[in-house]
Each structure stands twice: as structure tokens, then as C-alpha cells.
Motif scaffolding. Sequence first.
Motif, short mmCIF file in Angstrom:
data_model
loop_
_atom_site.label_atom_id
_atom_site.label_comp_id
_atom_site.label_asym_id
_atom_site.label_seq_id
_atom_site.Cartn_x
_atom_site.Cartn_y
_atom_site.Cartn_z
N GLY A 32 43.21 10.58 20.07
CA GLY A 32 43.44 12.03 19.91
C GLY A 32 42.58 12.73 18.87
N TYR B 220 33.69 1.11 9.25
CA TYR B 220 32.59 0.87 10.20
C TYR B 220 31.32 1.54 9.71
CZ TYR B 220 36.36 -0.81 13.16
OH TYR B 220 37.44 -1.52 13.66
N ASP C 67 39.47 9.48 9.57
CA ASP C 67 40.15 8.35 8.90
C ASP C 67 40.06 8.44 7.39
OD1 ASP C 67 40.91 6.58 11.27
OD2 ASP C 67 38.79 6.96 11.64
C1 LIG Z 1 39.17 -1.12 16.82
C2 LIG Z 1 38.38 0.07 16.29
C3 LIG Z 1 37.00 0.06 16.34
C4 LIG Z 1 36.26 1.13 15.82
N1 LIG Z 1 34.87 1.08 15.78
C5 LIG Z 1 34.19 2.05 15.16
C6 LIG Z 1 32.77 1.96 15.01
O1 LIG Z 1 32.11 1.01 15.42
N2 LIG Z 1 32.13 3.00 14.38
C7 LIG Z 1 32.80 4.08 13.89
O2 LIG Z 1 32.17 4.98 13.32
N3 LIG Z 1 34.16 4.19 14.03
C8 LIG Z 1 34.86 3.22 14.64
N4 LIG Z 1 36.22 3.32 14.76
C9 LIG Z 1 36.90 4.53 14.26
C10 LIG Z 1 37.22 5.56 15.36
O3 LIG Z 1 36.05 6.00 16.00
C11 LIG Z 1 37.91 6.75 14.70
O4 LIG Z 1 39.20 6.36 14.28
C12 LIG Z 1 38.02 7.97 15.58
O5 LIG Z 1 38.53 9.04 14.82
C13 LIG Z 1 38.87 7.78 16.81
O6 LIG Z 1 38.79 8.93 17.59
P1 LIG Z 1 39.61 9.11 18.95
O7 LIG Z 1 41.06 9.07 18.58
O8 LIG Z 1 39.21 10.44 19.44
O9 LIG Z 1 39.20 8.02 19.90
C14 LIG Z 1 36.95 2.25 15.28
C15 LIG Z 1 38.36 2.26 15.25
C16 LIG Z 1 39.07 1.18 15.73
C17 LIG Z 1 40.58 1.21 15.62
#
Ligand SMILES: Cc1cc2nc3c(=O)[nH]c(=O)nc-3n(C[C@H](O)[C@H](O)[C@H](O)COP(=O)(O)O)c2cc1C
Length: 171
Positions: free
Chosen positions: A13, A94, A146
Motif C-alpha cells: 500500500g 536495502y 520505512d
Molecule cells: C522482503 C522485502 C524486500 C524488499 N526489498 C527491497 C529492495 O531490494 N530495495 C528497496 O529499496 N526496498 C526494498 N523493500 C522495501 C519496500 O520496497 C518498501 O517497504 C516499500 O515502501 C513497499 O511499497 P509497497 O507497499 O507499495 O509495495 C523490501 C521490503 C521487503 C519486506
Amino acid sequence: MKKTAVVFGTTTGNTEKAAHLIAEAIGKDKVSVMNVSSFSAVDINGFEFLIFGTSTWGYGDIQGDWESLIPSLKKSDLSGKTVVLFGLGDSSSYNETFCDGMGILYEELQGTGASFTGFCETAGYNFSSSRAVVNGKFAGLPLDEDNEAGKTRERISAWVDSFSENLEMKA
Ligand SMILES: Cc1cc2nc3c(=O)[nH]c(=O)nc-3n(C[C@H](O)[C@H](O)[C@H](O)COP(=O)(O)O)c2cc1C
């Protein structure tokens, strides 16, 4: 004003939330906000200005819902259209793949004829590497819900200002 769409791919989200904040910054009634999972390459024909957003998952992977659209998107003729990108990532956990998904989107859209704008300076972000950095700048707006959620609105506002002239129709 050019016909504008904000298209987002999200898993938890955050990218959706950012998409709506971007629409608000431009003017909610002026922009269509859509989830990439219900968007097809044909839908692009209705828009002149495309704002695409993705988060990054795995270790530097684009958000999963984009994967099915990319093959048809790559074959689309986007000449005459402007594309801007935004990406959600986690610069702390990350920091070596920060917002790589946005970089993948940028790479995949090369060759479509789209003209890109909305590049961002890397200053102000803490990360060690990112596929989204092209010629020393981010290929779009990186957001980090985050660790830096408090900066999101301000970052969006400055970013939208940077391309708002481009949203207007040429006389
Ligand atoms: C298992 C996992 C892997 C992730 N890998 C990356 C990554 O490689 N690079 C990065 O910048 N963020 C990474 N993230 C962070 C997510 O991209 C971030 O929490 C984002 O806000 C999620 O957005 P969304 O809810 O729209 O999918 C990761 C998060 C998780 C839980």
C-alpha cells in the motif's frame, strides 16, 4: 493541462498512498490514479503525461504487478508522451538496492520514444547504491516510507513543482 495518469504497483500500500499524494499535489480532479494490475498498454493511448510508480521487492526486483505489463509497454510507441517515475524503497535495510525497481522501469522504457522528466538529485538520501541512478541523478522520485515517511509530502511537493510547467499544454 495534459491528460495525466498516475499508475502504481504496490504490495503493502505504500506506493498507492504516494500515488494519491502525487495526485493531490497536482490537483485530484485533474489526474486519473490507477493500479497497474488493472491497467493495460492500450490504456496509455488516453494519456499524454504518465506518472509511473513502483516499489522494490526481493533484492532489487520491480514490484510484481508491473512484470505482466512491461512486455507490452516495451513494444508501445510512447513518442510524444512524457513519463515521470517514482519509487518506494527502504534506504536502510536495502541500501544497496535502494529503489532499484524504479531503475528497472526506466531501463525497460528506453526505446519507447517517451521523453522523461522529473529526475532528482541524490543529495539528501542515505544509500550505497541504486539501479535508479542514471548519470548521477535518480531517474525519478525516490520515497522511503520505512525510514523517512515524514519527508514524503515535502519531497512530492518539490518534485511536482519541478515538472508542473510540463503538465500544461503548449499554446
Ligand atoms: C522482503 C522485502 C524486500 C524488499 N526489498 C527491497 C529492495 O531490494 N530495495 C528497496 O529499496 N526496498 C526494498 N523493500 C522495501 C519496500 O520496497 C518498501 O517497504 C516499500 O515502501 C513497499 O511499497 P509497497 O507497499 O507499495 O509495495 C523490501 C521490503 C521487503 C519486506
